[in-house]
Design a protein around this motif. Sequence first.
Motif, PDB file in Angstrom:
ATOM      1  N   GLY A  60       0.818  -1.199   0.000  1.00 26.40           N
ATOM      2  CA  GLY A  60       0.000   0.000   0.000  1.00 26.40           C
ATOM      3  C   GLY A  60       0.855   1.253   0.000  1.00 26.40           C
ATOM      4  O   GLY A  60       0.436   2.312  -0.449  1.00 26.40           O
ATOM      5  N   LEU A 100     -13.913  -3.371  -3.985  1.00 20.84           N
ATOM      6  CA  LEU A 100     -14.114  -2.248  -3.065  1.00 20.84           C
ATOM      7  C   LEU A 100     -15.121  -2.689  -2.016  1.00 20.84           C
ATOM      8  O   LEU A 100     -16.062  -3.432  -2.312  1.00 20.84           O
ATOM      9  CB  LEU A 100     -14.662  -1.028  -3.819  1.00 20.84           C
ATOM     10  CG  LEU A 100     -13.673  -0.302  -4.722  1.00 20.84           C
ATOM     11  CD1 LEU A 100     -14.406   0.636  -5.677  1.00 20.84           C
ATOM     12  CD2 LEU A 100     -12.676   0.487  -3.888  1.00 20.84           C
ATOM     13  N   ASN A 101     -14.917  -2.216  -0.787  1.00 19.07           N
ATOM     14  CA  ASN A 101     -15.836  -2.587   0.290  1.00 19.07           C
ATOM     15  C   ASN A 101     -17.205  -1.931   0.057  1.00 19.07           C
ATOM     16  O   ASN A 101     -17.312  -0.710   0.003  1.00 19.07           O
ATOM     17  CB  ASN A 101     -15.256  -2.134   1.629  1.00 19.07           C
ATOM     18  CG  ASN A 101     -16.006  -2.725   2.799  1.00 19.07           C
ATOM     19  OD1 ASN A 101     -17.223  -2.899   2.736  1.00 19.07           O
ATOM     20  ND2 ASN A 101     -15.305  -3.037   3.853  1.00 19.07           N
ATOM     21  N   LEU A 135     -18.589   0.866   2.735  1.00 21.52           N
ATOM     22  CA  LEU A 135     -17.814   2.022   3.191  1.00 21.52           C
ATOM     23  C   LEU A 135     -17.714   3.046   2.073  1.00 21.52           C
ATOM     24  O   LEU A 135     -17.518   2.679   0.915  1.00 21.52           O
ATOM     25  CB  LEU A 135     -16.408   1.595   3.609  1.00 21.52           C
ATOM     26  CG  LEU A 135     -16.306   0.598   4.767  1.00 21.52           C
ATOM     27  CD1 LEU A 135     -14.843   0.258   5.030  1.00 21.52           C
ATOM     28  CD2 LEU A 135     -16.942   1.152   6.026  1.00 21.52           C
ATOM     29  N   GLN A 188     -12.230   4.699   2.043  1.00 22.20           N
ATOM     30  CA  GLN A 188     -11.376   3.614   1.563  1.00 22.20           C
ATOM     31  C   GLN A 188     -10.089   4.147   0.946  1.00 22.20           C
ATOM     32  O   GLN A 188      -9.042   3.523   1.045  1.00 22.20           O
ATOM     33  CB  GLN A 188     -12.137   2.744   0.551  1.00 22.20           C
ATOM     34  CG  GLN A 188     -13.360   2.097   1.177  1.00 22.20           C
ATOM     35  CD  GLN A 188     -13.987   1.045   0.273  1.00 22.20           C
ATOM     36  OE1 GLN A 188     -13.335   0.114  -0.157  1.00 22.20           O
ATOM     37  NE2 GLN A 188     -15.281   1.181   0.003  1.00 22.20           N
ATOM     38  N   LEU A 189     -10.204   5.314   0.301  1.00 19.60           N
ATOM     39  CA  LEU A 189      -9.002   5.948  -0.242  1.00 19.60           C
ATOM     40  C   LEU A 189      -8.152   6.530   0.879  1.00 19.60           C
ATOM     41  O   LEU A 189      -6.928   6.468   0.853  1.00 19.60           O
ATOM     42  CB  LEU A 189      -9.395   7.087  -1.179  1.00 19.60           C
ATOM     43  CG  LEU A 189      -9.629   6.746  -2.628  1.00 19.60           C
ATOM     44  CD1 LEU A 189     -10.482   7.823  -3.271  1.00 19.60           C
ATOM     45  CD2 LEU A 189      -8.295   6.656  -3.336  1.00 19.60           C
ATOM     46  N   GLU A 193      -7.853   5.661   4.022  1.00 23.68           N
ATOM     47  CA  GLU A 193      -7.244   4.881   5.094  1.00 23.68           C
ATOM     48  C   GLU A 193      -5.768   4.570   4.851  1.00 23.68           C
ATOM     49  O   GLU A 193      -4.996   4.549   5.804  1.00 23.68           O
ATOM     50  CB  GLU A 193      -8.064   3.632   5.463  1.00 23.68           C
ATOM     51  CG  GLU A 193      -8.215   2.597   4.402  1.00 23.68           C
ATOM     52  CD  GLU A 193      -9.087   1.414   4.879  1.00 23.68           C
ATOM     53  OE1 GLU A 193      -9.566   1.406   6.021  1.00 23.68           O
ATOM     54  OE2 GLU A 193      -9.279   0.488   4.078  1.00 23.68           O
ATOM     55  N   SER A 194      -5.383   4.379   3.572  1.00 18.41           N
ATOM     56  CA  SER A 194      -3.942   4.151   3.390  1.00 18.41           C
ATOM     57  C   SER A 194      -3.151   5.442   3.567  1.00 18.41           C
ATOM     58  O   SER A 194      -2.044   5.423   4.084  1.00 18.41           O
ATOM     59  CB  SER A 194      -3.632   3.490   2.040  1.00 18.41           C
ATOM     60  OG  SER A 194      -4.537   3.861   1.059  1.00 18.41           O
ATOM     61  N   LYS A 220      -2.710   5.870   7.233  1.00 21.19           N
ATOM     62  CA  LYS A 220      -1.773   4.920   7.823  1.00 21.19           C
ATOM     63  C   LYS A 220      -0.330   5.186   7.379  1.00 21.19           C
ATOM     64  O   LYS A 220       0.572   5.267   8.187  1.00 21.19           O
ATOM     65  CB  LYS A 220      -2.147   3.498   7.461  1.00 21.19           C
ATOM     66  CG  LYS A 220      -1.072   2.549   7.950  1.00 21.19           C
ATOM     67  CD  LYS A 220      -1.297   1.108   7.713  1.00 21.19           C
ATOM     68  CE  LYS A 220       0.051   0.451   7.988  1.00 21.19           C
ATOM     69  NZ  LYS A 220       0.052  -0.670   8.808  1.00 21.19           N
ATOM     70  N   HIS A 221      -0.139   5.323   6.064  1.00 19.58           N
ATOM     71  CA  HIS A 221       1.239   5.364   5.569  1.00 19.58           C
ATOM     72  C   HIS A 221       1.827   6.771   5.515  1.00 19.58           C
ATOM     73  O   HIS A 221       3.023   6.941   5.611  1.00 19.58           O
ATOM     74  CB  HIS A 221       1.313   4.756   4.162  1.00 19.58           C
ATOM     75  CG  HIS A 221       0.918   3.316   4.107  1.00 19.58           C
ATOM     76  ND1 HIS A 221       1.612   2.326   4.752  1.00 19.58           N
ATOM     77  CD2 HIS A 221      -0.117   2.683   3.496  1.00 19.58           C
ATOM     78  CE1 HIS A 221       1.038   1.149   4.532  1.00 19.58           C
ATOM     79  NE2 HIS A 221      -0.022   1.345   3.776  1.00 19.58           N
ATOM     80  N   LYS A 227     -18.177  10.859  -0.423  1.00 19.22           N
ATOM     81  CA  LYS A 227     -19.087  10.208   0.516  1.00 19.22           C
ATOM     82  C   LYS A 227     -19.934   9.138  -0.159  1.00 19.22           C
ATOM     83  O   LYS A 227     -20.766   8.494   0.478  1.00 19.22           O
ATOM     84  CB  LYS A 227     -19.997  11.260   1.161  1.00 19.22           C
ATOM     85  CG  LYS A 227     -19.257  12.172   2.121  1.00 19.22           C
ATOM     86  CD  LYS A 227     -20.209  12.761   3.152  1.00 19.22           C
ATOM     87  CE  LYS A 227     -19.453  13.288   4.356  1.00 19.22           C
ATOM     88  NZ  LYS A 227     -18.467  14.324   3.988  1.00 19.22           N
ATOM     89  N   PHE A 249     -20.878   5.612  -2.193  1.00 10.76           N
ATOM     90  CA  PHE A 249     -20.510   4.220  -1.983  1.00 10.76           C
ATOM     91  C   PHE A 249     -20.244   3.543  -3.329  1.00 10.76           C
ATOM     92  O   PHE A 249     -20.758   3.991  -4.358  1.00 10.76           O
ATOM     93  CB  PHE A 249     -21.638   3.508  -1.240  1.00 10.76           C
ATOM     94  CG  PHE A 249     -21.814   4.019   0.165  1.00 10.76           C
ATOM     95  CD1 PHE A 249     -21.097   3.453   1.204  1.00 10.76           C
ATOM     96  CD2 PHE A 249     -22.661   5.084   0.438  1.00 10.76           C
ATOM     97  CE1 PHE A 249     -21.229   3.933   2.492  1.00 10.76           C
ATOM     98  CE2 PHE A 249     -22.802   5.570   1.732  1.00 10.76           C
ATOM     99  CZ  PHE A 249     -22.082   4.992   2.759  1.00 10.76           C
ATOM    100  N   MET A 285     -10.072   2.179  -7.854  1.00 18.07           N
ATOM    101  CA  MET A 285      -9.059   1.214  -7.397  1.00 18.07           C
ATOM    102  C   MET A 285      -7.661   1.699  -7.761  1.00 18.07           C
ATOM    103  O   MET A 285      -6.725   1.574  -6.971  1.00 18.07           O
ATOM    104  CB  MET A 285      -9.294  -0.158  -8.050  1.00 18.07           C
ATOM    105  CG  MET A 285     -10.439  -0.979  -7.496  1.00 18.07           C
ATOM    106  SD  MET A 285     -10.234  -1.463  -5.771  1.00 18.07           S
ATOM    107  CE  MET A 285      -8.873  -2.624  -5.896  1.00 18.07           C
ATOM    108  N   MET A 316      -6.625   4.414  -5.550  1.00 13.51           N
ATOM    109  CA  MET A 316      -6.246   3.852  -4.267  1.00 13.51           C
ATOM    110  C   MET A 316      -4.828   3.302  -4.331  1.00 13.51           C
ATOM    111  O   MET A 316      -4.046   3.460  -3.397  1.00 13.51           O
ATOM    112  CB  MET A 316      -7.216   2.723  -3.911  1.00 13.51           C
ATOM    113  CG  MET A 316      -7.917   2.929  -2.612  1.00 13.51           C
ATOM    114  SD  MET A 316      -9.418   1.933  -2.531  1.00 13.51           S
ATOM    115  CE  MET A 316      -8.745   0.329  -2.441  1.00 13.51           C
TER     116      MET A 316
END
Lengths: 334, 318
Positions: A90, A104-105, A108, A113-114, A116-117, A120-121, A150, A152, A165, A168
């Motif tokens: 990621g 894709l979830n 959410l 989803q975009l 969160e990485s 984190k990173h 916002k 889905f 994707m 992401m």
Amino acid sequence: MAHLLEVKDLVTRFYSDRTTIHAVNGISYTLDEGESLAIVGESGSGKSVGVMSLMGLIRYPPGRVEGGEALFKGRDLLKLSPSEIRKVCGREIAMVFQDPMTSLNPVLPIGLQLGESLRKHMGMDKAQAQVRAAELLALVGLPNAADRLKDFPFQFSGGQRQRIMIAMGLACDPSLLIADEPTTALDVTIQAQIVELVKELQQKLGMAIIWISHNLALVAGMVDKVIVMYSGYIVEQAPVDDLYERPLHPYTLGLLHAIPTLEQRNQERLASIEGMPPDLRKPVTGCPFAPRCPYAIEKCLQAIPPLQAVGPQRTSACWRAEELRGVHTFGDKL
Amino acid sequence: MTTYILRRILISLPIILGITIIVFLLANMMPGDAVLAMISSDTPMEADLIKLRQGQLGLDLPLYVQYGRWLGNLVHGNLGFSFQTGEPVARMIVTRIPATLELMGISLLISIILGVILGTVSALKQYSALDYGLTLFGFTGISIPDFFLGMILIFIFALKLKWFPTSGMVTAGTDFSWGDNLRHLFLPGLALALVRTSVFMRYTRASVLEVINDDYVRTARAKGMTEFVVIARHVLRNALIPVITVIGVSLTVLFAGAVIIETIFQWPGIGLMFISAISLRDSPVIMGYVLVSAFVVLIANLLTDVVYSWVDPRIRYE
Ligand SMILES: Nc1ncnc2c1ncn2[C@@H]1O[C@H](COP(=O)(O)OP(=O)(O)O)[C@@H](O)[C@H]1O
Ligand SMILES: [Mg+2]
């Protein structure tokens, strides 16, 4: 210069229903910074498992990486602890999967989803991540990107989801993007758009790309070199133009033959290689392609042909590779 | 969202009206007679006395007139008066319902938390000794009836070990204290929670196994998300959608189960009130209780739908 990625003798197997599936059987290749590589082969040839092994995505049970090395920027990915590999995935290596409808979830929002990485990173906070997420969506050509964070996944079309994707995958500016048949599930016109997009993004951002496909024609215009896989083995490896011009493995020849010509485009069924796909439950004793190969001789059934140099920067695993130079169409007499 | 809820409530109104009719008829068709139940059997049966009581209670009027009166009162929040004590039924319910809600709420909370956690662990460690152990526990829990479990718990923990009191909500004759209350709550709460925990655990396990190999879970891992985030955010958010329906349905089962547990443990909620009202043929109280349970069912369904559409955007945007 050292390679960006150097895979050596990678072996991955699955254990299910008391049988062993030999999915990847000792593959080796290298990839340099900014270079693009295609991995092609019929479905079930171990393309996905081969790259998922690098990212720690093979989980036991049922699967296990059983041997080899994967040096990425000098570090062996296969020896990293789970928390270390999570810092690479990621961040430095990103992956885009085959089916944008399911990858894709569904519950959410895509902004999350975009984001969160990024959080984190890249150590961004929520607001920064959303700003960056909108930029990324704009980069992959999604209209009204900022207003759609916002929304889905079900509110987007298949092509749009694949763009999401890709956005992401690009989020943390990776040095390697792995695209696992990103267009297989899409319409032909959308396929072309996605291919163009990835090409364009690579020029702009300069990352290395591994593009997996079962369609040799699709990758022709976009990669530097090609690896052909069959039955978990690499059977041929060559710069893209050389491979098209003169394939030196019967299987590659067969794949090229299977590309529909313009006249065949509208036919229902594509031409394909005759015979059964290999049974991965049995370890092979000869060339895995021999049972389907029109050029097979006694020797092919008795000994596995090693991947040998057959020209500058190219290798082939065929006992009769040199003889193939004269063949133009799959099935022609030698 | 708000309009959605309002619409749901409006749709419920005719259902509520239908329920009141059924409740009223049922209570009137019940065998036995309130007036006879009131007058002890060794009093010489004075026919006039019976007639007089019936007249006072309005029991001699035609059924539809009785229903009309009852409904009219109902709209004003007046559920009638207990034949036995003369206490307003509405007040009886209001004073007893907190006890029932405490019992139900705690059991539900514990069983959701435990059920979801154990079910998830069981799924993640599929076919391990732990998984088999939890599966055995689950089947046992599902097969034991509430009341039987209640009696076993009383026998072991209250009568033999004397760790917990056998009955009531607080120790008689002491001031209310939370510690004392929770000690009383423990056994009935456990009896109610255990079955639900098993149910939620089994459904969560199945549901987690269903989604654990989904593509978006792999996507989350490929992004380098920690295992906790992968499970909590990506797996559970999807896996719990079907479990929510199960929880919603079990709300009403729990309300019914509370009647029996309250009786066994003498927990002073409306279940206990209902059981004593039945034995005394106290029909206003019975009707009051049945109405409350009808509301519980409606509210449970509404709540389920709201939570459902909140976790599943595909429903919300339809
Ligand atoms: N989770 C799994 N369990 C068992 N076998 C698997 C699993 N994933 C892949 N395989 C096996 O590995 C082989 C290679 O699969 P894959 O790499 O997905 O092929 P492809 O070249 O189409 O991407 C397949 O034959 C498949 O049977
Ligand atoms: Mg694949």
